[in-house]
Design an enzyme around this catalytic site. Sequence first.
Site, PDB file in Angstrom:
ATOM      1  N   ASN A 169       0.473  -5.219  -9.454  1.00  0.00           N
ATOM      2  CA  ASN A 169       0.476  -3.788  -9.125  1.00  0.00           C
ATOM      3  C   ASN A 169       1.881  -3.270  -9.434  1.00  0.00           C
ATOM      4  O   ASN A 169       2.818  -3.531  -8.685  1.00  0.00           O
ATOM      5  CB  ASN A 169       0.134  -3.605  -7.640  1.00  0.00           C
ATOM      6  CG  ASN A 169       0.230  -2.146  -7.215  1.00  0.00           C
ATOM      7  OD1 ASN A 169       0.401  -1.254  -8.054  1.00  0.00           O
ATOM      8  ND2 ASN A 169       0.118  -1.896  -5.913  1.00  0.00           N
ATOM      9  N   GLY A 204       3.390  -7.189  -6.219  1.00  0.00           N
ATOM     10  CA  GLY A 204       4.090  -5.942  -6.511  1.00  0.00           C
ATOM     11  C   GLY A 204       5.397  -6.231  -7.235  1.00  0.00           C
ATOM     12  O   GLY A 204       5.438  -6.482  -8.449  1.00  0.00           O
ATOM     13  N   GLY A 205       6.491  -6.216  -6.485  1.00  0.00           N
ATOM     14  CA  GLY A 205       7.843  -6.348  -7.040  1.00  0.00           C
ATOM     15  C   GLY A 205       8.010  -7.468  -8.065  1.00  0.00           C
ATOM     16  O   GLY A 205       8.610  -7.252  -9.125  1.00  0.00           O
ATOM     17  N   HIS A 262      -4.853   1.004  -0.924  1.00  0.00           N
ATOM     18  CA  HIS A 262      -3.510   0.427  -0.776  1.00  0.00           C
ATOM     19  C   HIS A 262      -2.791   1.125   0.371  1.00  0.00           C
ATOM     20  O   HIS A 262      -2.969   2.328   0.581  1.00  0.00           O
ATOM     21  CB  HIS A 262      -2.715   0.587  -2.081  1.00  0.00           C
ATOM     22  CG  HIS A 262      -1.468  -0.257  -2.087  1.00  0.00           C
ATOM     23  ND1 HIS A 262      -0.323   0.123  -1.428  1.00  0.00           N
ATOM     24  CD2 HIS A 262      -1.203  -1.463  -2.641  1.00  0.00           C
ATOM     25  CE1 HIS A 262       0.590  -0.821  -1.581  1.00  0.00           C
ATOM     26  NE2 HIS A 262       0.078  -1.801  -2.319  1.00  0.00           N
ATOM     27  N   LYS A 264       2.875  -0.334  -9.336  1.00  0.00           N
ATOM     28  CA  LYS A 264       3.182   0.865  -8.527  1.00  0.00           C
ATOM     29  C   LYS A 264       3.804   1.941  -9.422  1.00  0.00           C
ATOM     30  O   LYS A 264       3.504   1.988 -10.620  1.00  0.00           O
ATOM     31  CB  LYS A 264       4.074   0.489  -7.338  1.00  0.00           C
ATOM     32  CG  LYS A 264       3.457  -0.660  -6.511  1.00  0.00           C
ATOM     33  CD  LYS A 264       4.156  -0.946  -5.220  1.00  0.00           C
ATOM     34  CE  LYS A 264       3.489  -2.140  -4.530  1.00  0.00           C
ATOM     35  NZ  LYS A 264       4.114  -2.516  -3.272  1.00  0.00           N
ATOM     36  N   SER A 276       5.153  -9.613  -0.607  1.00  0.00           N
ATOM     37  CA  SER A 276       6.403 -10.374  -0.781  1.00  0.00           C
ATOM     38  C   SER A 276       6.218 -11.737  -1.447  1.00  0.00           C
ATOM     39  O   SER A 276       6.859 -12.715  -1.056  1.00  0.00           O
ATOM     40  CB  SER A 276       7.130 -10.511   0.558  1.00  0.00           C
ATOM     41  OG  SER A 276       7.614  -9.243   0.960  1.00  0.00           O
ATOM     42  N   GLU A 282      -3.397  -7.365   2.567  1.00  0.00           N
ATOM     43  CA  GLU A 282      -1.983  -7.029   2.373  1.00  0.00           C
ATOM     44  C   GLU A 282      -1.408  -6.494   3.687  1.00  0.00           C
ATOM     45  O   GLU A 282      -1.447  -5.279   3.938  1.00  0.00           O
ATOM     46  CB  GLU A 282      -1.830  -5.943   1.297  1.00  0.00           C
ATOM     47  CG  GLU A 282      -2.165  -6.407  -0.095  1.00  0.00           C
ATOM     48  CD  GLU A 282      -1.321  -5.691  -1.154  1.00  0.00           C
ATOM     49  OE1 GLU A 282      -0.758  -6.388  -1.995  1.00  0.00           O
ATOM     50  OE2 GLU A 282      -1.215  -4.444  -1.125  1.00  0.00           O
ATOM     51  N   GLY A 342       6.815  -5.641   0.281  1.00  0.00           N
ATOM     52  CA  GLY A 342       8.150  -5.232  -0.147  1.00  0.00           C
ATOM     53  C   GLY A 342       9.242  -5.495   0.874  1.00  0.00           C
ATOM     54  O   GLY A 342      10.328  -4.925   0.790  1.00  0.00           O
TER      55      GLY A 342
HETATM   56  P1  13P Z   1       5.270  -6.729  -3.025  1.00  0.00           P
HETATM   57  O1  13P Z   1       4.783  -7.925  -3.778  1.00  0.00           O
HETATM   58  O2  13P Z   1       6.383  -5.997  -3.700  1.00  0.00           O
HETATM   59  O3  13P Z   1       5.552  -7.059  -1.591  1.00  0.00           O
HETATM   60  O4  13P Z   1       4.057  -5.667  -3.012  1.00  0.00           O
HETATM   61  C1  13P Z   1       2.798  -6.087  -2.650  1.00  0.00           C
HETATM   62  C2  13P Z   1       1.848  -4.997  -2.938  1.00  0.00           C
HETATM   63  O5  13P Z   1       1.845  -3.966  -2.310  1.00  0.00           O
HETATM   64  C3  13P Z   1       0.927  -5.186  -4.049  1.00  0.00           C
HETATM   65  O6  13P Z   1      -0.078  -4.212  -4.038  1.00  0.00           O
END
Ligand code: 13P
Length: 249
Positions: A8, A232-233, A93, A10, A211, A165, A171
């Site tokens: 993702n 995500g990150g 989300h 974002k 994370s 999640e 994050g």
């Molecule tokens: P992170 O991996 O940055 O914590 O984000 C998770 C997320 O929200 C994926 O949709």
Amino acid sequence: MKKLIIANLKMNTKPSEFKDYAMTLATKAKLSKNSIVVCPPFTHLVAAREFLGGSKVAYGAQNISDEEKGSFTGEISASMIKDLGATYVILGHSDRRNKFKENDKLINKKIKTALANGLKVILCVGESLQVRESKQASAFVRKQIDDDLKGIYENELEGVVIAYEPIWAIGTGKNATNKDISKMVGVIRKEIETQFSAKAAQKAIVIYGGSITINNYKKIISNEDINGVLIGGASLDVENFSVIVRENY
Ligand code: 13P
């Protein structure tokens, strides 16, 4: 074990930067045994079609409108992303739930719209820290599942991936432990069993997100209770993400 690994992105990266990302990933993912999906911003989907189309990497969007078409300025419909070859959409989300005040009723309508248009849904659920600390996490997630999947037929569940999640893990650098993850995945499957059937619970695709990093991914993805992960990150760096998708779990 084959895993579903979803990125993702974002609201990060520019369309002009996505060509390199997509080409690198398509090449590096070629021999991966996992299923891979990238969900970039809407503006990148044309490039996704061009550089991921026909590759091992599927792609999707991070949202859709609950409406099919018409006077909804600024919105993007399910059929528009489908027309660009997207096969998935992330719905529910916590960014959308909390920052854009999307409620379960709206998410439920979006899920139905997505499925009706032949898209697969990545439905995100998960509790806040406050809910977790008040020991209400299981009840909270169960209710999200019930409300979000209301009126969905059992055979449609094949098109739904449930991503646990926890908001406190997104994050923050504080990923859930495998014990936390397995426990909540058990709760989610049990709820699917209650609402649908034991067979549906067993077949349900349940993944974890929050994370995951290049340092901890192996331990989390190897958890046999989950079918995959939502990242995500750590998916923004295509080299790191490629390492993660190439691994055998
Ligand atoms: P992170 O991996 O940055 O914590 O984000 C998770 C997320 O929200 C994926 O949709």
